[in-house]
Design an enzyme around this catalytic site. Structure first.
Site, PDB file in Angstrom:
ATOM      1  N   ASP A   1      -9.058  10.701  11.033  1.00 25.90           N
ATOM      2  CA  ASP A   1      -9.136  10.299   9.620  1.00 25.90           C
ATOM      3  C   ASP A   1      -9.839   8.956   9.488  1.00 25.90           C
ATOM      4  O   ASP A   1      -9.386   8.070   8.769  1.00 25.90           O
ATOM      5  CB  ASP A   1      -7.734  10.231   9.019  1.00 25.90           C
ATOM      6  CG  ASP A   1      -7.767  10.248   7.486  1.00 25.90           C
ATOM      7  OD1 ASP A   1      -8.806  10.658   6.910  1.00 25.90           O
ATOM      8  OD2 ASP A   1      -6.763   9.861   6.866  1.00 25.90           O
TER       9      ASP A   1
ATOM     10  N   GLY B   1       0.817  -1.210   0.000  1.00 30.72           N
ATOM     11  CA  GLY B   1       0.000   0.000   0.000  1.00 30.72           C
ATOM     12  C   GLY B   1       0.848   1.257   0.000  1.00 30.72           C
ATOM     13  O   GLY B   1       1.969   1.279   0.518  1.00 30.72           O
TER      14      GLY B   1
END
Length: 494
Positions: free
Chosen positions: A153, A25
């Site tokens: 977040d 990622g």
């Protein structure tokens, strides 16, 4: 310092412990590798700071050095925060260090898919599946808020579903300890969070509180239960404007099976004013009533991963809520023996001694674990039950565990201390003190507005009480008033 470090390659070993396997990622400022612990053989996730992004390369040398210092500070803070969290829905930190002068964090590897990918494959989820995911994430968030810190977040891309069905909240890169004011690791003029999940106060660049995360969780839960986001951007009214000014439609408009209690919860989670949003404890309590129970059938069609599995088959993995599941019909151990009043009274005496010395310890913690059981077995009217809750709450507050203490004070106000009918003056005073202590705990979460309300209400209460009780309430009131004044005067206090 070397600004553009050597390229990191598969097969390299970090700190003689973690062998890199492959990149899994990339984000704006970080790169995540799958790795292997060469000692244990277990898979790990290794997160590197990316100092070579396109955005950074556009900065001049002075700006670049300053921003790299900020990013390294965020990495150190993320390590500190993860190191203090213990929950199956939050990845454990295994280690940290530098490799080619690039900071890295080694943590538990979650083998699974992001919630974002899961929702893309399953546009409509059964109610129990949606509840299982939402409840797990809420529980992980509750663990973070107890410390207290705000994630800032929360979004489907930052939630993993493991192969065992465990929902894991990841990426604490911009998480922030509450009550610490404006962090120097945040650029002035930057709006943190992700578009579509930012609370109004984030969009307006105001200081976040724990209920900032509640808004983002509300957006995620809305999508889980309805298959759509609460707001969809269009040409006439942008997505940001909708989050600031438009009220969302009740989820039951899109899915009639959504119960009224969930409709109410999700709409309050998405309130524009954070003071109108519920605390995470209420969110967990409501969602826990909707999750599957041990022995329930698996969803149809079958899901992989299956988020209901930790609830249906709790022996397979730690239950994400951290609570003991109800026994399946006709199964499970016999009920434990009933609490012994003399033993509990002895613990209360020990806890009082601990508080007198200013060192809450084992007795306080033991009472905290017994509080709910005492209420359940003895009811709300027994004086010993209230004594247990008071001592546990006061001890946890003294210890700095504001989240757990707040839950106990909330229980005192909400159920254990009479608030209606012919109420004795002593109960009126106790209720006022509990409200003030609850507000004091919430200050650690940035909840100054709630403290101001409690101060105003207690001033009215004091005037109606006998002198001795009024003096007791007023003493606590002055403590909270000083705390509020200090926090308002000093921005570093939140």
């Amino acid at each position: 310092m070397e600004l553009w470090p050597e390229r990191i390659e598969a097969g390299e070993v970090l700190g003689d412990r973690y062998e890199l396997v492959r990149v899994i990622g990339r984000g704006g400022m970080a790169e995540v590798w799958r790795g292997r612990d060469v000692v244990s053989g277990h898979a790990v996730a290794v997160k590197f700071l990316r100092p070579d992004t396109e955005d950074l390369q556009t900065l001049d040398t002075r700006e670049l050095l300053s921003e790299l210092d900020n990013l390294r500070g965020r990495f150190r803070r993320e390590a500190d925060l993860l190191g203090g969290l213990d929950h199956p829905g939050i990845p454990e930190l295994y280690g940290q260090g530098l490799h080619h002068n690039v900071p890295y964090l080694a943590m538990r590897h979650v083998d699974g898919v992001t919630l974002h990918a899961f929702l893309a494959d399953h546009s409509t989820l059964p109610m129990t599946v949606a509840a299982a995911v939402a409840a797990q994430v809420a529980s992980a968030l509750a663990c973070a808020h107890v410390h207290p810190l705000v994630h800032r977040d929360l979004k489907p891309q930052n939630i993993m579903l493991s192969r065992q069905g465990i929902a894991v909240l990841i990426d604490f890169g911009i998480a922030k300890p509450l009550g610490t004011g404006v962090t120097r690791y945040t650029r002035r003029g930057s709006t943190l969070g992700s578009r579509g999940y930012q609370a109004p106060e984030q969009i307006l660049e105001k200081e976040p509180t724990a209920r900032t995360d509640i808004y983002a969780l509300g957006c995620v839960a809305y999508e889980l239960f309805t298959g759509r986001a609460p707001f969809l951007g269009d040409g006439a009214r942008g997505l940001t404007d909708q989050h600031l000014h438009v009220e969302p439609a009740p989820p039951s408009w899109f899915v009639p099976a959504v119960p009224a209690v969930l409709d109410d919860l999700l709409l309050r989670m998405l309130a524009k004013d954070q003071q109108d949003r519920p605390y995470v404890e209420e969110v967990v309590d409501v969602l826990d009533t909707l999750v599957p129970r041990p022995g329930d059938p698996e969803p149809r069609p079958r899901l992989s991963p299956d988020p209901t599995r930790p609830f249906r088959v709790p022996g397979d993995a730690p239950l994400p809520t951290g609570r003991t599941p109800p026994a399946a019909p006709g199964a499970g151990p016999d009920l434990e023996e009933w609490l012994d009043a003399r033993t509990v009274q002895g613990l209360c005496a020990e806890a009082e001694d601990e508080l007198d010395t200013g060192e809450p310890g084992k007795a306080v913690r033991r009472l905290a674990t017994l509080a709910e059981r005492a209420r359940r077995e003895w009811g709300v009217r027994r004086p010993l039950v209230r004594r247990v809750w008071w001592l546990a709450a006061d001890g946890l507050r003294w210890s700095g565990d504001c989240g757990a203490a707040a839950a106990l004070y909330e229980g005192l106000v909400g159920e254990l201390i009479p608030g209606q009918g012919d109420v004795a003056p002593g109960d009126v005073a106790d209720r006022a003190v509990a409200r003030l202590r609850l507000a004091e705990c919430r200050l650690a979460f940035g909840e100054i507005g709630a403290a101001l309300t409690a101060l105003e209400e207690s001033a009215t209460t004091v005037r109606a009480l006998p002198p001795d009780l009024a003096a007791t309430v007023d003493a606590v009131r002055r403590e909270v008033q000083i705390d509020v004044a200090e926090r308002c005067a000093d921005p570093e206090q939140g």
